[in-house]
Structures are given as C-alpha cells and as structure tokens.
Design a protein around this motif. Structure first.
Motif, PDB file in Angstrom:
ATOM      1  N   GLU A  36       8.415  35.258  25.420  1.00 18.65           N
ATOM      2  CA  GLU A  36       8.431  33.986  26.159  1.00 18.65           C
ATOM      3  C   GLU A  36       7.726  32.891  25.365  1.00 18.65           C
ATOM      4  N   LYS A  37       6.581  33.240  24.754  1.00 22.33           N
ATOM      5  CA  LYS A  37       5.847  32.257  23.960  1.00 22.33           C
ATOM      6  C   LYS A  37       6.660  31.817  22.743  1.00 22.33           C
ATOM      7  N   SER A  38       7.328  32.765  22.099  1.00 28.63           N
ATOM      8  CA  SER A  38       8.147  32.430  20.928  1.00 28.63           C
ATOM      9  C   SER A  38       9.334  31.553  21.324  1.00 28.63           C
ATOM     10  N   PHE A  39       9.897  31.821  22.496  1.00 31.15           N
ATOM     11  CA  PHE A  39      11.023  31.013  22.968  1.00 31.15           C
ATOM     12  C   PHE A  39      10.582  29.574  23.247  1.00 31.15           C
ATOM     13  N   LEU A  40       9.414  29.424  23.850  1.00 21.54           N
ATOM     14  CA  LEU A  40       8.870  28.082  24.080  1.00 21.54           C
ATOM     15  C   LEU A  40       8.580  27.377  22.751  1.00 21.54           C
ATOM     16  N   ALA A  41       8.075  28.147  21.784  1.00 21.82           N
ATOM     17  CA  ALA A  41       7.815  27.583  20.455  1.00 21.82           C
ATOM     18  C   ALA A  41       9.117  27.125  19.809  1.00 21.82           C
ATOM     19  N   PHE A  42      10.176  27.914  20.000  1.00 18.97           N
ATOM     20  CA  PHE A  42      11.501  27.549  19.481  1.00 18.97           C
ATOM     21  C   PHE A  42      11.964  26.224  20.082  1.00 18.97           C
ATOM     22  N   ILE A  43      11.807  26.077  21.381  1.00 16.33           N
ATOM     23  CA  ILE A  43      12.203  24.836  22.054  1.00 16.33           C
ATOM     24  C   ILE A  43      11.388  23.658  21.532  1.00 16.33           C
ATOM     25  N   ALA A  44      10.062  23.852  21.428  1.00 20.69           N
ATOM     26  CA  ALA A  44       9.181  22.777  20.964  1.00 20.69           C
ATOM     27  C   ALA A  44       9.560  22.334  19.552  1.00 20.69           C
ATOM     28  N   PHE A  45       9.781  23.299  18.670  1.00 17.86           N
ATOM     29  CA  PHE A  45      10.093  22.946  17.282  1.00 17.86           C
ATOM     30  C   PHE A  45      11.476  22.319  17.174  1.00 17.86           C
ATOM     31  N   SER A  46      12.400  22.776  17.997  1.00 17.19           N
ATOM     32  CA  SER A  46      13.744  22.198  17.983  1.00 17.19           C
ATOM     33  C   SER A  46      13.702  20.731  18.402  1.00 17.19           C
ATOM     34  N   LEU A  47      12.908  20.432  19.410  1.00 14.01           N
ATOM     35  CA  LEU A  47      12.760  19.048  19.862  1.00 14.01           C
ATOM     36  C   LEU A  47      12.079  18.205  18.787  1.00 14.01           C
ATOM     37  N   ALA A  48      11.085  18.792  18.095  1.00 11.87           N
ATOM     38  CA  ALA A  48      10.401  18.085  17.001  1.00 11.87           C
ATOM     39  C   ALA A  48      11.385  17.795  15.864  1.00 11.87           C
ATOM     40  N   ALA A  49      12.252  18.771  15.566  1.00 19.84           N
ATOM     41  CA  ALA A  49      13.259  18.572  14.516  1.00 19.84           C
ATOM     42  C   ALA A  49      14.231  17.461  14.911  1.00 19.84           C
ATOM     43  N   SER A  50      14.625  17.433  16.196  1.00 15.60           N
ATOM     44  CA  SER A  50      15.507  16.372  16.685  1.00 15.60           C
ATOM     45  C   SER A  50      14.847  15.004  16.542  1.00 15.60           C
ATOM     46  N   LEU A  51      13.551  14.950  16.855  1.00 16.19           N
ATOM     47  CA  LEU A  51      12.785  13.712  16.692  1.00 16.19           C
ATOM     48  C   LEU A  51      12.859  13.219  15.249  1.00 16.19           C
ATOM     49  N   VAL A  52      12.684  14.138  14.313  1.00 12.76           N
ATOM     50  CA  VAL A  52      12.732  13.787  12.890  1.00 12.76           C
ATOM     51  C   VAL A  52      14.123  13.283  12.502  1.00 12.76           C
ATOM     52  N   TYR A  53      15.164  13.968  12.969  1.00 12.65           N
ATOM     53  CA  TYR A  53      16.533  13.552  12.664  1.00 12.65           C
ATOM     54  C   TYR A  53      16.814  12.140  13.193  1.00 12.65           C
ATOM     55  N   ILE A  54      16.335  11.867  14.403  1.00  9.58           N
ATOM     56  CA  ILE A  54      16.575  10.547  15.015  1.00  9.58           C
ATOM     57  C   ILE A  54      15.877   9.448  14.212  1.00  9.58           C
ATOM     58  N   LEU A  55      14.617   9.668  13.872  1.00 14.01           N
ATOM     59  CA  LEU A  55      13.879   8.663  13.092  1.00 14.01           C
ATOM     60  C   LEU A  55      14.529   8.443  11.728  1.00 14.01           C
ATOM     61  N   ASN A  56      15.019   9.520  11.139  1.00 19.73           N
ATOM     62  CA  ASN A  56      15.695   9.415   9.841  1.00 19.73           C
ATOM     63  C   ASN A  56      16.981   8.605   9.964  1.00 19.73           C
ATOM     64  N   ASP A  57      17.733   8.844  11.049  1.00 18.99           N
ATOM     65  CA  ASP A  57      18.983   8.104  11.251  1.00 18.99           C
ATOM     66  C   ASP A  57      18.732   6.624  11.515  1.00 18.99           C
ATOM     67  N   ILE A  58      17.647   6.333  12.227  1.00 23.47           N
ATOM     68  CA  ILE A  58      17.289   4.928  12.459  1.00 23.47           C
ATOM     69  C   ILE A  58      16.975   4.246  11.134  1.00 23.47           C
ATOM     70  N   HIS A  59      16.178   4.930  10.315  1.00 20.54           N
ATOM     71  CA  HIS A  59      15.759   4.365   9.031  1.00 20.54           C
ATOM     72  C   HIS A  59      16.933   4.194   8.065  1.00 20.54           C
ATOM     73  N   ASP A  60      17.874   5.155   8.083  1.00 24.00           N
ATOM     74  CA  ASP A  60      18.986   5.147   7.125  1.00 24.00           C
ATOM     75  C   ASP A  60      20.270   4.542   7.698  1.00 24.00           C
ATOM     76  N   CYS A  61      20.155   3.864   8.810  1.00 25.09           N
ATOM     77  CA  CYS A  61      21.330   3.354   9.515  1.00 25.09           C
ATOM     78  C   CYS A  61      22.266   2.550   8.603  1.00 25.09           C
ATOM     79  N   GLU A  62      21.734   1.593   7.872  1.00 22.63           N
ATOM     80  CA  GLU A  62      22.564   0.727   7.040  1.00 22.63           C
ATOM     81  C   GLU A  62      23.211   1.503   5.898  1.00 22.63           C
TER      82      GLU A  62
END
Length: 288
Positions: A36-62
């Motif tokens: 259960e703890k590992s599954f929660l960690a998976f969710i947390a890290f997946s959301l963190a990775a999504s955050l990084v992807y979004i910020l990267n897309d904002i920065h590289d938009c042009e």
C-alpha cells in the motif's frame, strides 16, 4: 479531460514502476502494508512527474509549435492555456506533498527526494542544462535512480549497488538511443543539444552502456542467486534480459523516434519477452 490527461503524460507513468523494485526484490511484494505504501509512492511520484512535464511544456511552448510532432501537444496547439496548465501544476504539487505526508508523517527524507526530483528537472528545463551534451543525459538518468531510492525509502529497505548500476546504465542507454534516432530521422534542429551530438558518438556509447547494463544485471542476479537455491532460474533471467535488450536494440535501429515507451508497447515480441522474464523472476523470488 483528454487534453489534460495528454498534458500529464499518463502513459509515461510506466517509468515509475521502478518504485516497486525495492519492494519486489526485498521479498515484500505480498506484505500488504508495504505494498500500500509503495502504491501511494507510485501515485505521488507519477503526479510529480506530470508536474515536471507540464512546466516543461509551458517553458518550451514556442519551440514545440515548430516541431513536427510536439506541435500537437495540448499547450503548443492551444487546446490548454498556460493559465490552466499553471493551475493544474499547482494542484499536482499540493497533492504530492499531501500524499508524502500521508506516507511518512514528519519524516523528511521522502519529501526531500521528490522535491529534489522536481527541482533538478526544473533546472534541466529552464536552467539550460537540457542544452548541454552529456549533462542532459546525466539529469535524466538521475531521475530514474531517484525513483528507485524513493521506493526504497518508502518501505525502509536498502538498495543493492547492482540494482542501482543496472538502472543507471539502462537509463543512459535509453537516453542515448532516443537522441540517436531524433538526429537520424528528424535532424538536429528540433533540439539545440542535438547539434552537439553525432550519430557515431551516440551509437558507440549506447552499446557501451548496454554492455554495462547486462554486466550489472548479471552481477545483480548472482547476488540474488547466492541468497537462494535457484541459480539456474537466475541464469535464465540473464538470458531473457539479453534477448530483451537485443530485440529493443533492433527496434531502436528502425524506430523513427526511439521513444522507449513507444518501442516497448509497440512490439508484441518484446512485450512477451518482458512478461516471461517477469514471471520467471517472481517465481524464483517467491516460490522456489
């Protein structure tokens, strides 16, 4: 909703399976509390990775608007506004912190690891490191290593040096292969750093890293075999790993983009090989 899911790169969550490696290889897969703890960690890290992807897309938009395929991304195409993307990234950050609080309470190591992951990726995207050859690969590889240690810290187990080495060399191999095919099929104008690489350099170092991956994995299997009575099964795992790597290398030679996720899910043979390898590995770990 479809555009938001695309923006979050949900299909790339497969990379975060590395978080479960310490759980599986420590013999705790069927420990419900740790699972259960590992599954929660998976969710947390997946959301963190999504955050990084979004910020990267904002920065590289042009820049993405000029790319033959990246121009279809939600922000670059205008389907999602920058304001909406910033709101989503803020929500994701809050969720990451809350899940980490739920996992470990006042323990700061876990939160520090995931915040460090977010930080280095922001520096990678916005600090110019993505335009520096070798260093761009080093940051990407470090992201994979952090996943493993994040999973290990979640359940308080140690990480084998050979597990770490295997992940480091495999991640570098994948990164080199992706850059190789970007240059070969799209040219070096799509990303600034590509102009500083050559196909010859990438080819040579790809296969150096592949050889080191297999050597590290073999030593990792030897370490596991010493702890069990199933040496033959671990030898079989090494053989299957070799076949998987050979098949992947052959596909990368033909794949137009070399994206690891596309290669993995786009070939039935490699899916079957990975499935068989996983079954034998689990059988050896938990039933033999």
């Amino acid at each position: 909703m479809k555009d938001y899911i695309s923006l979050m790169r949900v299909k790339h969550y497969i990379k975060n399976i590395l978080i479960f490696f310490p759980l599986v290889f420590s013999g705790n897969l069927f420990n419900v509390k740790l699972l259960e703890k590992s599954f929660l960690a998976f969710i947390a890290f997946s959301l963190a990775a999504s955050l990084v992807y979004i910020l990267n897309d904002i920065h590289d938009c042009e820049k993405d608007k000029l790319h033959p395929t990246k121009c279809q991304r939600p922000i670059a195409s205008g389907r999602v506004s920058k304001k909406e993307a910033y709101c989503l990234s803020t929500m994701l950050l809050i969720l990451v912190i809350l899940i980490n609080e739920l996992l470990v309470g006042t323990k700061v190591t876990l939160l520090a690891l995931i915040l460090f992951y977010i930080f280095i990726n922001i520096i990678y995207s916005m600090g110019g490191i993505k335009d520096l050859p070798i260093w761009d690969l080093a940051i990407l590889t470090l992201g994979y290593v952090i996943r493993v240690y994040y999973g290990a810290n979640t359940i308080d187990v140690e990480v084998s040096i050979w597990m770490s080495s295997t992940v480091i060399f495999m991640a570098t191999f994948l990164g080199l292969g992706k850059r190789r095919n970007e240059i070969k099929f799209q040219g070096s104008k799509t990303r600034k750093v590509l102009s500083k690489y050559t196909v010859g350099f990438l080819d040579k170092n790809m296969y150096v890293c592949l050889g080191m991956t297999l050597a590290s994995y073999t030593l990792w299997c030897k370490e596991m075999a010493i702890q069990s009575n199933s040496t033959l099964c671990w030898i079989l795992c090494v053989g299957l790993a070799l076949l998987i790597c050979m098949r992947y290398s052959m596909l990368v030679e033909r794949e137009q983009e070399g994206d690891p996720i596309s290669v993995l899910f786009g070939d039935k043979e490699i899916i079957i090989l990975v499935f068989v390898w996983g079954c034998i590995m689990l059988l050896t770990l938990y039933w033999l």
